[in-house]
Scaffold this motif. Sequence first.
Motif, PDB file in Angstrom:
ATOM      1  N   GLY A  33     112.585   3.353 152.115  1.00  0.00           N
ATOM      2  CA  GLY A  33     113.533   3.180 153.210  1.00  0.00           C
ATOM      3  C   GLY A  33     113.148   2.063 154.162  1.00  0.00           C
ATOM      4  O   GLY A  33     113.848   1.799 155.133  1.00  0.00           O
ATOM      5  N   VAL A  34     112.050   1.368 153.904  1.00  0.00           N
ATOM      6  CA  VAL A  34     111.588   0.288 154.776  1.00  0.00           C
ATOM      7  C   VAL A  34     112.520  -0.914 154.632  1.00  0.00           C
ATOM      8  O   VAL A  34     112.934  -1.261 153.530  1.00  0.00           O
ATOM      9  CB  VAL A  34     110.130  -0.117 154.441  1.00  0.00           C
ATOM     10  CG1 VAL A  34     109.689  -1.327 155.242  1.00  0.00           C
ATOM     11  CG2 VAL A  34     109.190   1.049 154.706  1.00  0.00           C
ATOM     12  N   GLY A  42     116.851 -24.389 152.171  1.00  0.00           N
ATOM     13  CA  GLY A  42     116.420 -25.444 151.266  1.00  0.00           C
ATOM     14  C   GLY A  42     115.437 -24.897 150.248  1.00  0.00           C
ATOM     15  O   GLY A  42     115.710 -23.928 149.567  1.00  0.00           O
ATOM     16  N   TYR A  43     114.250 -25.518 150.169  1.00  0.00           N
ATOM     17  CA  TYR A  43     113.218 -25.072 149.228  1.00  0.00           C
ATOM     18  C   TYR A  43     112.227 -24.099 149.866  1.00  0.00           C
ATOM     19  O   TYR A  43     111.257 -23.701 149.239  1.00  0.00           O
ATOM     20  CB  TYR A  43     112.454 -26.273 148.670  1.00  0.00           C
ATOM     21  CG  TYR A  43     113.313 -27.138 147.788  1.00  0.00           C
ATOM     22  CD1 TYR A  43     113.714 -26.688 146.533  1.00  0.00           C
ATOM     23  CD2 TYR A  43     113.750 -28.380 148.214  1.00  0.00           C
ATOM     24  CE1 TYR A  43     114.521 -27.468 145.718  1.00  0.00           C
ATOM     25  CE2 TYR A  43     114.552 -29.171 147.414  1.00  0.00           C
ATOM     26  CZ  TYR A  43     114.932 -28.715 146.163  1.00  0.00           C
ATOM     27  OH  TYR A  43     115.724 -29.488 145.368  1.00  0.00           O
ATOM     28  N   ALA A  44     112.445 -23.722 151.117  1.00  0.00           N
ATOM     29  CA  ALA A  44     111.532 -22.820 151.824  1.00  0.00           C
ATOM     30  C   ALA A  44     112.163 -21.447 151.957  1.00  0.00           C
ATOM     31  O   ALA A  44     113.378 -21.290 151.912  1.00  0.00           O
ATOM     32  CB  ALA A  44     111.203 -23.370 153.204  1.00  0.00           C
ATOM     33  N   GLY A  45     111.327 -20.443 152.131  1.00  0.00           N
ATOM     34  CA  GLY A  45     111.834 -19.092 152.315  1.00  0.00           C
ATOM     35  C   GLY A  45     110.728 -18.177 152.792  1.00  0.00           C
ATOM     36  O   GLY A  45     109.568 -18.558 152.857  1.00  0.00           O
ATOM     37  N   GLY A  46     111.109 -16.974 153.140  1.00  0.00           N
ATOM     38  CA  GLY A  46     110.114 -16.023 153.593  1.00  0.00           C
ATOM     39  C   GLY A  46     110.635 -14.599 153.547  1.00  0.00           C
ATOM     40  O   GLY A  46     111.836 -14.354 153.446  1.00  0.00           O
ATOM     41  N   LEU A  47     109.704 -13.670 153.602  1.00  0.00           N
ATOM     42  CA  LEU A  47     110.010 -12.244 153.579  1.00  0.00           C
ATOM     43  C   LEU A  47     109.098 -11.561 154.580  1.00  0.00           C
ATOM     44  O   LEU A  47     107.893 -11.814 154.609  1.00  0.00           O
ATOM     45  CB  LEU A  47     109.766 -11.674 152.174  1.00  0.00           C
ATOM     46  CG  LEU A  47     110.014 -10.188 151.986  1.00  0.00           C
ATOM     47  CD1 LEU A  47     111.516  -9.904 151.998  1.00  0.00           C
ATOM     48  CD2 LEU A  47     109.408  -9.709 150.681  1.00  0.00           C
ATOM     49  N   THR A  48     109.669 -10.709 155.414  1.00  0.00           N
ATOM     50  CA  THR A  48     108.866  -9.971 156.386  1.00  0.00           C
ATOM     51  C   THR A  48     109.487  -8.600 156.614  1.00  0.00           C
ATOM     52  O   THR A  48     110.684  -8.404 156.416  1.00  0.00           O
ATOM     53  CB  THR A  48     108.760 -10.738 157.726  1.00  0.00           C
ATOM     54  OG1 THR A  48     107.816 -10.083 158.568  1.00  0.00           O
ATOM     55  CG2 THR A  48     110.095 -10.829 158.437  1.00  0.00           C
ATOM     56  N   VAL A  49     108.662  -7.660 157.010  1.00  0.00           N
ATOM     57  CA  VAL A  49     109.150  -6.322 157.331  1.00  0.00           C
ATOM     58  C   VAL A  49     109.826  -6.381 158.703  1.00  0.00           C
ATOM     59  O   VAL A  49     109.386  -7.102 159.594  1.00  0.00           O
ATOM     60  CB  VAL A  49     107.993  -5.293 157.305  1.00  0.00           C
ATOM     61  CG1 VAL A  49     107.014  -5.516 158.429  1.00  0.00           C
ATOM     62  CG2 VAL A  49     108.519  -3.884 157.342  1.00  0.00           C
ATOM     63  N   LEU A  50     110.940  -5.665 158.859  1.00  0.00           N
ATOM     64  CA  LEU A  50     111.599  -5.571 160.159  1.00  0.00           C
ATOM     65  C   LEU A  50     110.892  -4.503 160.987  1.00  0.00           C
ATOM     66  O   LEU A  50     110.570  -3.428 160.472  1.00  0.00           O
ATOM     67  CB  LEU A  50     113.073  -5.209 159.999  1.00  0.00           C
ATOM     68  CG  LEU A  50     113.988  -6.326 159.526  1.00  0.00           C
ATOM     69  CD1 LEU A  50     115.407  -5.785 159.317  1.00  0.00           C
ATOM     70  CD2 LEU A  50     114.021  -7.460 160.506  1.00  0.00           C
ATOM     71  N   GLY A  55     106.806  -1.600 167.358  1.00  0.00           N
ATOM     72  CA  GLY A  55     105.940  -2.168 166.332  1.00  0.00           C
ATOM     73  C   GLY A  55     105.906  -1.404 165.020  1.00  0.00           C
ATOM     74  O   GLY A  55     105.232  -1.821 164.088  1.00  0.00           O
ATOM     75  N   THR A  56     106.638  -0.320 164.916  1.00  0.00           N
ATOM     76  CA  THR A  56     106.681   0.436 163.663  1.00  0.00           C
ATOM     77  C   THR A  56     107.778  -0.134 162.764  1.00  0.00           C
ATOM     78  O   THR A  56     108.759  -0.703 163.253  1.00  0.00           O
ATOM     79  CB  THR A  56     106.957   1.931 163.924  1.00  0.00           C
ATOM     80  OG1 THR A  56     108.211   2.050 164.613  1.00  0.00           O
ATOM     81  CG2 THR A  56     105.847   2.560 164.745  1.00  0.00           C
ATOM     82  N   PRO A  57     107.644   0.000 161.448  1.00  0.00           N
ATOM     83  CA  PRO A  57     108.664  -0.527 160.543  1.00  0.00           C
ATOM     84  C   PRO A  57     110.008   0.175 160.714  1.00  0.00           C
ATOM     85  O   PRO A  57     110.065   1.375 160.991  1.00  0.00           O
ATOM     86  CB  PRO A  57     108.106  -0.239 159.154  1.00  0.00           C
ATOM     87  CG  PRO A  57     106.659   0.000 159.340  1.00  0.00           C
ATOM     88  CD  PRO A  57     106.493   0.549 160.720  1.00  0.00           C
ATOM     89  N   VAL A  58     111.088  -0.576 160.546  1.00  0.00           N
ATOM     90  CA  VAL A  58     112.426   0.000 160.553  1.00  0.00           C
ATOM     91  C   VAL A  58     112.611   0.730 159.226  1.00  0.00           C
ATOM     92  O   VAL A  58     112.426   0.146 158.160  1.00  0.00           O
ATOM     93  CB  VAL A  58     113.508  -1.095 160.712  1.00  0.00           C
ATOM     94  CG1 VAL A  58     114.899  -0.497 160.570  1.00  0.00           C
ATOM     95  CG2 VAL A  58     113.351  -1.805 162.046  1.00  0.00           C
ATOM     96  N   VAL A  59     112.931   2.018 159.293  1.00  0.00           N
ATOM     97  CA  VAL A  59     113.125   2.842 158.102  1.00  0.00           C
ATOM     98  C   VAL A  59     114.499   3.476 158.201  1.00  0.00           C
ATOM     99  O   VAL A  59     114.847   4.069 159.220  1.00  0.00           O
ATOM    100  CB  VAL A  59     112.038   3.938 157.996  1.00  0.00           C
ATOM    101  CG1 VAL A  59     112.271   4.816 156.786  1.00  0.00           C
ATOM    102  CG2 VAL A  59     110.654   3.315 157.940  1.00  0.00           C
TER     103      VAL A  59
END
Length: 68
Positions: A33-34, A42-50, A55-59
């Motif tokens: 559920g995270v 372009g050629y760049a990208g990223g992934l991060t937890v919301l 400061g806790t992860p969105v679940v």
Amino acid sequence: MKPEKTNRFICTEVSGGAFDAFQARVLVDRETGVNYLWTAAGYAGGLTVLLNADGTPVVTAVPGDEEE
């Protein structure tokens, strides 16, 4: 043996289109559920937890996957 293909992540929000310079998506892990934010430009990208404000992860609950 080839592992079984599963759809572990579902996309809940999309910003930008196929021909836009910037794209963003919110992905939800069906097992935990995270929520994750994926971006590409372009050629760049990223992934991060919301994260929530504390400061806790969105679940979130995944529709159709609730345990009985």
